[in-house]
Design a protein around this motif. Structure first.
Motif, PDB file in Angstrom:
ATOM      1  N   VAL A 108      -6.741  10.837 -51.984  1.00 11.17           N
ATOM      2  CA  VAL A 108      -7.948   9.863 -51.374  1.00 11.17           C
ATOM      3  C   VAL A 108      -9.201  10.425 -52.422  1.00 11.17           C
ATOM      4  O   VAL A 108      -9.754  11.175 -51.728  1.00 11.17           O
ATOM      5  CB  VAL A 108      -8.136  10.064 -49.964  1.00 11.17           C
ATOM      6  N   ARG A 109      -9.454   9.643 -53.172  1.00  9.92           N
ATOM      7  CA  ARG A 109     -10.498  10.052 -54.099  1.00  9.92           C
ATOM      8  C   ARG A 109     -11.870   9.936 -53.513  1.00  9.92           C
ATOM      9  O   ARG A 109     -12.037   8.734 -52.659  1.00  9.92           O
ATOM     10  CB  ARG A 109     -10.315   9.381 -55.504  1.00  9.92           C
ATOM     11  N   TYR A 110     -12.854  10.329 -53.925  1.00 10.08           N
ATOM     12  CA  TYR A 110     -14.141  10.219 -53.400  1.00 10.08           C
ATOM     13  C   TYR A 110     -14.698   8.721 -53.606  1.00 10.08           C
ATOM     14  O   TYR A 110     -15.177   8.235 -52.497  1.00 10.08           O
ATOM     15  CB  TYR A 110     -15.227  10.997 -54.185  1.00 10.08           C
ATOM     16  N   HIS A 111     -14.157   7.979 -54.713  1.00 14.54           N
ATOM     17  CA  HIS A 111     -14.771   6.502 -54.941  1.00 14.54           C
ATOM     18  C   HIS A 111     -14.155   5.755 -53.779  1.00 14.54           C
ATOM     19  O   HIS A 111     -14.897   4.623 -53.522  1.00 14.54           O
ATOM     20  CB  HIS A 111     -14.541   6.279 -56.329  1.00 14.54           C
ATOM     21  N   MET A 112     -12.957   5.977 -53.428  1.00 12.95           N
ATOM     22  CA  MET A 112     -12.372   5.206 -52.402  1.00 12.95           C
ATOM     23  C   MET A 112     -13.384   5.218 -50.947  1.00 12.95           C
ATOM     24  O   MET A 112     -13.486   4.283 -50.190  1.00 12.95           O
ATOM     25  CB  MET A 112     -11.066   5.626 -52.072  1.00 12.95           C
ATOM     26  N   CYS A 113     -13.707   6.501 -50.824  1.00 16.26           N
ATOM     27  CA  CYS A 113     -14.244   6.606 -49.534  1.00 16.26           C
ATOM     28  C   CYS A 113     -15.762   6.153 -49.672  1.00 16.26           C
ATOM     29  O   CYS A 113     -16.194   5.555 -48.614  1.00 16.26           O
ATOM     30  CB  CYS A 113     -14.468   8.372 -49.203  1.00 16.26           C
ATOM     31  N   LEU A 114     -16.238   6.312 -50.793  1.00 14.92           N
ATOM     32  CA  LEU A 114     -17.596   5.512 -51.167  1.00 14.92           C
ATOM     33  C   LEU A 114     -17.552   4.309 -50.797  1.00 14.92           C
ATOM     34  O   LEU A 114     -18.591   3.519 -50.143  1.00 14.92           O
ATOM     35  CB  LEU A 114     -18.281   5.708 -52.490  1.00 14.92           C
ATOM     36  N   ARG A 115     -16.497   3.283 -51.288  1.00 20.17           N
ATOM     37  CA  ARG A 115     -16.370   2.065 -51.034  1.00 20.17           C
ATOM     38  C   ARG A 115     -16.212   1.658 -49.625  1.00 20.17           C
ATOM     39  O   ARG A 115     -16.750   0.372 -49.509  1.00 20.17           O
ATOM     40  CB  ARG A 115     -15.177   1.456 -51.919  1.00 20.17           C
ATOM     41  N   GLU A 116     -15.580   2.658 -48.923  1.00 26.02           N
ATOM     42  CA  GLU A 116     -15.353   2.273 -47.340  1.00 26.02           C
ATOM     43  C   GLU A 116     -16.347   2.892 -46.545  1.00 26.02           C
ATOM     44  O   GLU A 116     -16.154   2.855 -45.463  1.00 26.02           O
ATOM     45  CB  GLU A 116     -13.765   2.536 -47.038  1.00 26.02           C
ATOM     46  N   ARG A 117     -17.371   3.380 -47.076  1.00 24.93           N
ATOM     47  CA  ARG A 117     -18.224   4.112 -46.427  1.00 24.93           C
ATOM     48  C   ARG A 117     -19.069   3.675 -45.005  1.00 24.93           C
ATOM     49  O   ARG A 117     -19.238   4.074 -44.162  1.00 24.93           O
ATOM     50  CB  ARG A 117     -19.448   4.649 -47.267  1.00 24.93           C
TER      51      ARG A 117
END
Length: 322
Positions: free
Chosen positions: A94-103
């Motif tokens: 679960v890469r950071y960019h995925m978390c960022l998009r769902e923040r």
């Protein structure tokens, strides 16, 4: 090592045995403040060099993405000694960019992380867990997340409830879903207060009455404590800031990283208590990181001949033989 000392005490291992009578601690405690600071600084820089090497390794695995590198380092710190590799594996899935998009949705970030960890598997699904699992299935397909980890990969043996992997993942989700968690903001940390503010995180409402899935407990907020954030400051913020400063050739930022380390309270563990019990003064995490380096890289490896304290001890032993 002087020949007459070796004749009496044998190899370096025997000299190390001689030093276990707290002699080295007494020498360090009696050392004048200036020379002790010089020794501490040398040890801290050696320890930072190793940690920066780990940061650079993660930076390479992160395709040159500093935000992903910071995120992976935070994940590792959340795992503590028992689950750091498991948390790193989770950060890779679960890469950071995925978390960022769902923040904008804490539930979405929590679902991705918990679902991918494999820790949702086999649990009794109450209403909240049903929603988490449904969200995870959607996000897994959206981001083409690889197969989830297995629950048996996580070490839960003798892990206290507050340090359980599942609760730490819920807190991690809250942290990375916070708008304040940004690489540039973390690199601007100038004090312990800054780190405490940036890394404050409280798990979602469900966890107020849970330490484990499906098993309710007495209501209590599940936020990262000051001590845990201090550990993140020591093991994440300082080395990442120092490594990034080296990368962009910013000497002021390197000095700021060392100042931050000096602003964090001294660690309290069995190794540090051993030193302080001998009268060795410690003021901050700068000092305790130096003492950990001394213990781990010299004392534990019997490198007495390379250590300034070992040399002083040998000189004293040599004088006693005359």
């Amino acid at each position: 090592m002087p020949t007459e000392v070796l004749d009496r005490y044998g190899d370096a291992g025997s000299v190390a045995e001689m030093g276990r009578r707290d002699d080295c601690g007494l020498i360090l405690g009696d050392m004048d403040a200036l020379h002790r600071l010089e020794l501490y600084t040398k040890l801290v820089m050696e320890r930072l060099a190793r940690k920066c090497g780990e940061v650079r390794e993660l930076f390479g695995k992160s395709d040159g993405d500093w935000s992903q590198t910071l995120y992976a380092m935070v994940c590792r710190a959340m795992g503590g000694n028992k689950n750091k590799e498991q948390f790193l594996a989770l950060a890779d899935k679960v890469r950071y960019h995925m978390c960022l998009r769902e923040r904008t949705s804490l539930m979405a970030v929590e679902a991705m992380l918990l679902g991918t960890s494999g820790l949702l598997s086999g649990e009794y699904y109450d209403d909240y867990l049903l929603k988490l699992n449904s969200e995870y299935e959607y996000l897994k397909n959206k981001y083409r997340i690889d197969a989830a980890m297995s629950p048996v990969e996580w070490d839960t043996w003798r892990v206290s409830p507050v340090n359980s992997p599942i609760l730490r993942i819920a807190q991690l989700a809250a942290l990375v879903a916070n708008d304040e968690f940004r690489f540039d903001a973390v690199m601007e940390c100038r004090s312990r207060a800054d780190a405490q503010r940036l890394f404050v995180a409280e798990a979602s409402q469900y966890w107020t009455t849970h330490y484990r899935l499906s098993a309710s407990s007495t209501a209590a907020p599940k936020r990262l404590g000051e001590a845990k954030i201090d550990i993140i400051g020591i093991n994440v913020v300082v080395p990442v800031m120092f490594a990034y400063a080296e990368y962009i050739k910013d000497e002021e930022m390197k000095s700021r990283a060392l100042d931050l380390l000096d602003d964090i309270p001294a660690e309290n563990n069995v190794i540090i208590r051993r030193w302080t019990g001998c009268g060795v003064p410690v003021r901050s995490a700068f000092d305790t990181q130096a003492l950990l380096q001394l213990n781990n890289e010299f004392c534990q490896k019997n490198r007495c001949e390379e250590c300034i304290l070992g040399k002083k001890l040998a000189i004293g032993a040599c004088s006693a033989l005359k």
